[in-house]
Design a protein around this motif. Structure first.
Motif, PDB file in Angstrom:
ATOM      1  N   ARG A 170       0.823  -1.219   0.000  1.00  0.00           N
ATOM      2  CA  ARG A 170       0.000   0.000   0.000  1.00  0.00           C
ATOM      3  C   ARG A 170       0.853   1.263   0.000  1.00  0.00           C
ATOM      4  NH1 ARG A 170      -3.751  -1.868   5.085  1.00  0.00           N
ATOM      5  NH2 ARG A 170      -4.411  -3.873   4.209  1.00  0.00           N
ATOM      6  N   ASN A 171       2.124   1.112   0.339  1.00  0.00           N
ATOM      7  CA  ASN A 171       3.015   2.264   0.403  1.00  0.00           C
ATOM      8  C   ASN A 171       3.327   2.772  -0.997  1.00  0.00           C
ATOM      9  OD1 ASN A 171       5.780   3.728   0.797  1.00  0.00           O
ATOM     10  ND2 ASN A 171       4.975   3.430   2.850  1.00  0.00           N
ATOM     11  N   THR A 172       3.577   4.082  -1.103  1.00  0.00           N
ATOM     12  CA  THR A 172       3.909   4.665  -2.405  1.00  0.00           C
ATOM     13  C   THR A 172       5.330   4.312  -2.838  1.00  0.00           C
ATOM     14  OG1 THR A 172       4.537   6.686  -1.240  1.00  0.00           O
ATOM     15  CG2 THR A 172       2.325   6.609  -2.180  1.00  0.00           C
ATOM     16  N   GLY A 173       6.173   3.862  -1.892  1.00  0.00           N
ATOM     17  CA  GLY A 173       7.562   3.518  -2.217  1.00  0.00           C
ATOM     18  C   GLY A 173       7.668   2.176  -2.920  1.00  0.00           C
ATOM     19  N   VAL A 174       8.861   1.902  -3.435  1.00  0.00           N
ATOM     20  CA  VAL A 174       9.152   0.609  -4.059  1.00  0.00           C
ATOM     21  C   VAL A 174       9.032  -0.488  -3.001  1.00  0.00           C
ATOM     22  CG1 VAL A 174      11.005  -0.798  -5.057  1.00  0.00           C
ATOM     23  CG2 VAL A 174      10.695   1.575  -5.800  1.00  0.00           C
ATOM     24  N   THR A 175       8.267  -1.525  -3.295  1.00  0.00           N
ATOM     25  CA  THR A 175       8.138  -2.668  -2.384  1.00  0.00           C
ATOM     26  C   THR A 175       8.367  -3.942  -3.191  1.00  0.00           C
ATOM     27  OG1 THR A 175       6.438  -1.441  -1.158  1.00  0.00           O
ATOM     28  CG2 THR A 175       6.675  -3.783  -0.647  1.00  0.00           C
ATOM     29  N   GLN A 176       9.405  -4.690  -2.850  1.00  0.00           N
ATOM     30  CA  GLN A 176       9.745  -5.898  -3.606  1.00  0.00           C
ATOM     31  C   GLN A 176       9.815  -7.111  -2.689  1.00  0.00           C
ATOM     32  OE1 GLN A 176      13.233  -5.249  -6.066  1.00  0.00           O
ATOM     33  NE2 GLN A 176      12.105  -3.860  -7.416  1.00  0.00           N
ATOM     34  N   PHE A 177       9.722  -8.282  -3.299  1.00  0.00           N
ATOM     35  CA  PHE A 177       9.717  -9.551  -2.569  1.00  0.00           C
ATOM     36  C   PHE A 177      10.716 -10.494  -3.210  1.00  0.00           C
ATOM     37  CE2 PHE A 177       8.305 -13.727  -1.271  1.00  0.00           C
ATOM     38  CZ  PHE A 177       7.743 -13.547  -0.018  1.00  0.00           C
ATOM     39  N   ALA A 178      11.495 -11.191  -2.399  1.00  0.00           N
ATOM     40  CA  ALA A 178      12.412 -12.215  -2.926  1.00  0.00           C
ATOM     41  C   ALA A 178      12.316 -13.453  -2.043  1.00  0.00           C
ATOM     42  CB  ALA A 178      13.845 -11.690  -2.935  1.00  0.00           C
ATOM     43  N   GLU A 179      12.133 -14.601  -2.673  1.00  0.00           N
ATOM     44  CA  GLU A 179      12.176 -15.852  -1.924  1.00  0.00           C
ATOM     45  C   GLU A 179      13.515 -16.531  -2.188  1.00  0.00           C
ATOM     46  OE1 GLU A 179       8.932 -18.977  -0.946  1.00  0.00           O
ATOM     47  OE2 GLU A 179       9.826 -19.644  -2.845  1.00  0.00           O
ATOM     48  N   ILE A 180      14.158 -16.984  -1.106  1.00  0.00           N
ATOM     49  CA  ILE A 180      15.419 -17.710  -1.242  1.00  0.00           C
ATOM     50  C   ILE A 180      15.095 -19.202  -1.115  1.00  0.00           C
ATOM     51  CG2 ILE A 180      17.792 -17.932  -0.426  1.00  0.00           C
ATOM     52  CD1 ILE A 180      17.288 -15.095  -1.222  1.00  0.00           C
ATOM     53  N   ALA A 181      15.323 -19.934  -2.184  1.00  0.00           N
ATOM     54  CA  ALA A 181      14.902 -21.344  -2.243  1.00  0.00           C
ATOM     55  C   ALA A 181      15.627 -22.208  -1.221  1.00  0.00           C
ATOM     56  CB  ALA A 181      15.153 -21.891  -3.647  1.00  0.00           C
ATOM     57  N   HIS A 182      14.902 -23.176  -0.679  1.00  0.00           N
ATOM     58  CA  HIS A 182      15.452 -24.247   0.173  1.00  0.00           C
ATOM     59  C   HIS A 182      16.079 -23.732   1.462  1.00  0.00           C
ATOM     60  CE1 HIS A 182      14.868 -26.290  -3.581  1.00  0.00           C
ATOM     61  NE2 HIS A 182      15.939 -25.754  -4.135  1.00  0.00           N
ATOM     62  N   ARG A 183      15.672 -22.571   1.960  1.00  0.00           N
ATOM     63  CA  ARG A 183      16.374 -21.991   3.108  1.00  0.00           C
ATOM     64  C   ARG A 183      15.440 -21.819   4.293  1.00  0.00           C
ATOM     65  NH1 ARG A 183      20.645 -19.275   1.611  1.00  0.00           N
ATOM     66  NH2 ARG A 183      21.246 -19.438   3.785  1.00  0.00           N
ATOM     67  N   GLY A 184      16.006 -22.011   5.503  1.00  0.00           N
ATOM     68  CA  GLY A 184      15.268 -21.847   6.746  1.00  0.00           C
ATOM     69  C   GLY A 184      15.609 -20.535   7.432  1.00  0.00           C
ATOM     70  N   HIS A 185      15.273 -20.440   8.722  1.00  0.00           N
ATOM     71  CA  HIS A 185      15.436 -19.184   9.469  1.00  0.00           C
ATOM     72  C   HIS A 185      16.904 -18.845   9.715  1.00  0.00           C
ATOM     73  CE1 HIS A 185      13.245 -16.025  11.476  1.00  0.00           C
ATOM     74  NE2 HIS A 185      13.916 -16.187  12.597  1.00  0.00           N
ATOM     75  N   SER A 186      17.788 -19.831   9.542  1.00  0.00           N
ATOM     76  CA  SER A 186      19.225 -19.571   9.744  1.00  0.00           C
ATOM     77  C   SER A 186      19.880 -18.996   8.488  1.00  0.00           C
ATOM     78  CB  SER A 186      19.947 -20.863  10.139  1.00  0.00           C
ATOM     79  OG  SER A 186      19.924 -21.800   9.069  1.00  0.00           O
ATOM     80  N   LEU A 187      19.096 -18.531   7.526  1.00  0.00           N
ATOM     81  CA  LEU A 187      19.636 -18.148   6.210  1.00  0.00           C
ATOM     82  C   LEU A 187      20.659 -17.020   6.254  1.00  0.00           C
ATOM     83  CD1 LEU A 187      16.746 -16.357   4.187  1.00  0.00           C
ATOM     84  CD2 LEU A 187      17.076 -16.234   6.651  1.00  0.00           C
ATOM     85  N   THR A 188      20.687 -16.220   7.335  1.00  0.00           N
ATOM     86  CA  THR A 188      21.677 -15.138   7.421  1.00  0.00           C
ATOM     87  C   THR A 188      22.996 -15.610   8.025  1.00  0.00           C
ATOM     88  OG1 THR A 188      20.755 -14.475   9.562  1.00  0.00           O
ATOM     89  CG2 THR A 188      19.954 -13.305   7.617  1.00  0.00           C
TER      90      THR A 188
END
Length: 284
Positions: free
Chosen positions: A246-264
């Motif tokens: 809903r925001n006027t700014g750029v909003t993007q989505f990326a899914e990282i395949a096969h990854r869990g919560h430890s992805l960072t």
């Protein structure tokens, strides 16, 4: 991969001074529950070489090492979402340039709160905790939070995860050897309060776990979702993305395949870091 062997971190104030001296766009990294700022150690050099000034400040009273954290868990108790957001807002206020902000898990929620206050030049939220208005409650997310929510007294405590709890909540998408290593190197107790705040956010109009998704000064935002995340499943990240759209700014989505919560923090961290750098290169 010994995160405790890193050179002693600069204090928050020293990191701010260093970032200001470079004249480059700062990037503020915000860790989530059960981790420390050291969880970003490998990210810093990647962003430095990309031309940014990285900062990895802690939550209030964060110990320097996992050993210290596990020896003195009480320092984590009673930290709330609002308190932590204000802590980072005060730090950002000392930077001479508006920073990009990158957060993981509850750090992703804090990053979106800061963006909603207009404090961020660009924001990346990685497997965020939910906030008021985000309705899905997947079973795996409830099970991940059960370590805290099972006992109401945990609201005022620091709660560690057992290896089995960590394996389910963080390390479900890596093998057993790596899961054990991640647990030994990175896992620390965490305040219970934010988990209770997120769980009750839709019942409490005054909750601190809320985000101004419509502020026109929010800036560009990337939502990153790990495909196999138990703690912050795709349904939660989709709902966050749809609210932020809903925001006027750029909003993007990326899914990282096969990854869990430890992805960072796990062996695939670099893909997530590179995805983040690419977004900032375009928008910050």
């Amino acid at each position: 991969m010994d995160a405790s062997a890193h050179p002693m971190h600069l204090t928050d104030a020293e990191q701010v001074d260093r970032a200001n001296e470079t004249g480059k766009t700062p990037v503020v990294f915000i860790h989530g529950l059960w981790l420390l700022p050291s969880s970003w150690d490998r990210w810093g050099p990647v962003f430095e070489s990309a031309g940014y000034a990285p900062l990895c400040p802690g939550w209030p009273d964060d110990p320097d090492t996992t050993e210290e954290a596990n020896a003195h868990p009480e320092v984590f108790a009673n930290k709330t979402v609002g308190q932590v957001a204000d802590h980072y807002a005060a730090l950002i206020g000392k930077l001479t340039r508006k920073p990009a902000v990158i957060g993981h898990s509850f750090g992703g929620l804090i990053a979106q709160i800061l963006a909603g206050r207009g404090l961020s030049a660009a924001t990346i939220s990685i497997d965020s905790a939910p906030f008021r208005g985000v309705l899905p409650l997947p079973i795996s997310a409830l099970r991940s939070a059960a370590a805290v929510l099972a006992n109401p007294a945990n609201r005022h405590r620091a709660v560690p995860l057992t290896y089995e709890q960590f394996r389910f909540a963080f390390a479900n998408a890596v093998d057993e050897v790596e899961a054990k290593e991640l647990y030994e190197v990175f896992a620390v107790p965490a305040p219970g309060a934010p988990v209770f705040q997120a769980a009750a956010a839709n019942l409490n109009p005054w909750t601190e776990a809320k985000v101004d998704t419509e502020n026109p000064d929010r800036g560009p935002l990337l939502i990153i979702s790990g495909e196999n995340d138990h703690t912050s499943p795709r349904a939660i990240n989709d709902a966050i993305f749809n609210k932020q759209l809903r925001n006027t700014g750029v909003t993007q989505f990326a899914e990282i395949a096969h990854r869990g919560h430890s992805l960072t923090i796990d062996s695939g961290w670099r893909e997530v870091a590179d995805t983040s750098v690419a977004f900032l290169k375009r928008f910050a």
